[in-house]
Write a protein that holds these residues in place. Structure first.
Motif, PDB file in Angstrom:
ATOM      1  N   GLU A  14       9.626  37.091  58.979  1.00 35.61           N
ATOM      2  CA  GLU A  14       9.912  37.998  57.868  1.00 35.61           C
ATOM      3  C   GLU A  14      10.156  37.259  56.560  1.00 35.61           C
ATOM      4  OE1 GLU A  14      11.699  42.022  58.461  1.00 35.61           O
ATOM      5  OE2 GLU A  14      12.811  40.929  60.005  1.00 35.61           O
ATOM      6  N   LYS A 132       0.275  45.590  57.768  1.00 38.40           N
ATOM      7  CA  LYS A 132       1.544  45.835  57.099  1.00 38.40           C
ATOM      8  C   LYS A 132       2.600  46.101  58.154  1.00 38.40           C
ATOM      9  CE  LYS A 132       0.654  50.807  56.539  1.00 38.40           C
ATOM     10  NZ  LYS A 132       0.473  51.914  55.563  1.00 38.40           N
ATOM     11  N   ARG A 137       5.679  46.983  53.945  1.00 34.58           N
ATOM     12  CA  ARG A 137       5.462  45.647  53.400  1.00 34.58           C
ATOM     13  C   ARG A 137       4.164  45.043  53.939  1.00 34.58           C
ATOM     14  NH1 ARG A 137      10.493  42.259  55.043  1.00 34.58           N
ATOM     15  NH2 ARG A 137      10.632  43.838  56.702  1.00 34.58           N
ATOM     16  N   ARG A 138       3.348  44.484  53.026  1.00 39.02           N
ATOM     17  CA  ARG A 138       2.121  43.824  53.463  1.00 39.02           C
ATOM     18  C   ARG A 138       2.458  42.532  54.209  1.00 39.02           C
ATOM     19  NH1 ARG A 138      -1.542  47.276  53.939  1.00 39.02           N
ATOM     20  NH2 ARG A 138      -2.946  45.518  54.303  1.00 39.02           N
TER      21      ARG A 138
END
Length: 376
Positions: A14, A132, A137-138
């Protein structure tokens, strides 16, 4: 080309230094020149681990690494050049390349002028990606053209190699990077002769593959340096003629000079440790060649004495992916395995994907050579 979004799962980084988290990912884009692959097995490579620590500044987070995938084709884009590639085919995945620059056209795709972007940035050339997170979020999701830490992944056509032996798909997952790098460095890049001495620092995946390739060529002297005695014993079993534990020998260059009667003709570093490379230069003879093969850590610092290199006519060269054409070299390694020259069974350890942390810890602790994750 219309593509219906698919929810899958993967090991996601992440943010920088966050490690890996098993979480859902949505694939929402596939181009006409790409392939949808369902992973069955994925090797864990040192490159995946250093990526999470920020070794590659071009990589944006969140990101999904993985670049030793093996699986089954689930969809083929209409512009994929390999017309023999069909849904249901077993495939091995390797590095990506543009297929159009001067080096690609000359048969050196591992020297692709866009290598860093296509592999380490984990994006297409236009900076887009194919996935995504469920929060929108990409995700940088084409690491080495494949991001095989995804159960389902959109893969560059240039990363796909057909596997005619699906019964060995689990073992052959490891051929996509580590084994290809080590074996290719010997067989494709350096091409030593039978009378040459060959020195290998690091008896991990890459180093072991180099040992097996050197033995296959029948080299008279294959010397391996490592800090783990169990790995050195395995190195001897697989073809090393001499082994050295660098924790037990104070002056490694002096020891190598004695063993080789003046220095090795070739030496390669498979550790990525800058101090090892500096030391290795003193281990080769006049006109000797040093190959930098291992992925470095983020704090890599190298000190070179240009006068020493000049006066001794020594060569230091980087060798990426063994200077291999994966579509040709991976099938060659399959045949080497089938003929008994690459005993992959002795080198690979298998883990369910949910046990990825155990696999990572055991490879870091030197307990295993090549961990391979199994996707249920």
């Amino acid at each position: 080309m219309e593509f219906t979004p698919i929810e899958t799962e993967g090991l996601v980084m992440e943010e920088l230094n966050s490690g890996f988290k098993h979480m859902p990912v949505v694939l929402d884009d596939m181009r006409p020149d790409e392939v949808l692959v369902e992973m069955k097995y994925t090797g864990i490579c040192h490159t995946d681990l250093v990526a999470s620590a920020g070794a590659y500044t071009v990589l944006d987070f969140p990101a999904v690494p993985g670049h030793e995938g093996a699986g089954v084709v689930r969809a083929v884009g209409p512009e994929v050049k390999d017309t023999s590639l069909k849904v249901g085919a077993s495939v091995i995945l390797s590095f990506n390349h543009c297929d159009s620059c001067a080096n690609c056209s000359a048969g050196h795709p591992a020297c692709c002028s866009r290598f860093e972007h296509l592999n380490l940035a984990a994006k297409r050339l236009d900076n887009s990606n194919s996935a995504k997170l469920t929060d929108g979020r990409r995700v940088s999701s084409q690491f080495f053209g494949q991001s095989s830490f995804l159960k389902l992944s959109v893969v560059s056509q240039h990363s796909v190699i057909q596997c005619p032996y699906p019964e060995n798909l689990a073992l052959y997952a490891a051929l996509g990077c580590g084994f290809q790098t080590g074996a290719g460095t010997v067989l494709n890049a350096l091409k030593p002769s039978v009378d040459d001495s060959f020195l290998i620092f690091g008896a991990g995946t890459v180093g072991i593959a180099a040992i097996m390739a050197a033995r296959y060529l029948g080299l008279r002297q294959i010397i391996v340096v490592d800090i783990v005695n169990e790995k050195l014993e395995l190195a001897k079993e697989l073809g090393a003629t001499q082994v050295v534990n660098s924790r037990e020998v104070k002056d490694i260059p002096c020891e190598i000079q004695k063993i080789t009667d003046g220095g090795a003709r070739f030496a390669i570093d498979c550790t990525g440790v800058s101090a090892v490379i500096d030391m290795m230069i003193d281990c080769v003879c006049c006109r000797g060649t040093v190959g930098v093969v291992g992925s470095p850590d983020p704090n890599f610092v190298l000190k070179l004495d240009p006068v020493h290199l000049l006066h001794n006519n020594k060569t230091v060269r980087g060798i990426c992916q063994g200077d291999s054409i994966a579509q040709e070299f991976i099938p060659r390694m399959m045949e080497l395995h089938r003929s008994g020259n690459f005993p992959l069974e002795k080198l690979c350890s298998f883990y369910d994907v949910k046990d990825f942390e155990q696999a990572i810890n055991e490879v870091r602790n030197g307990k295993i050579i090549k961990p391979i994750l199994k996707w249920s």
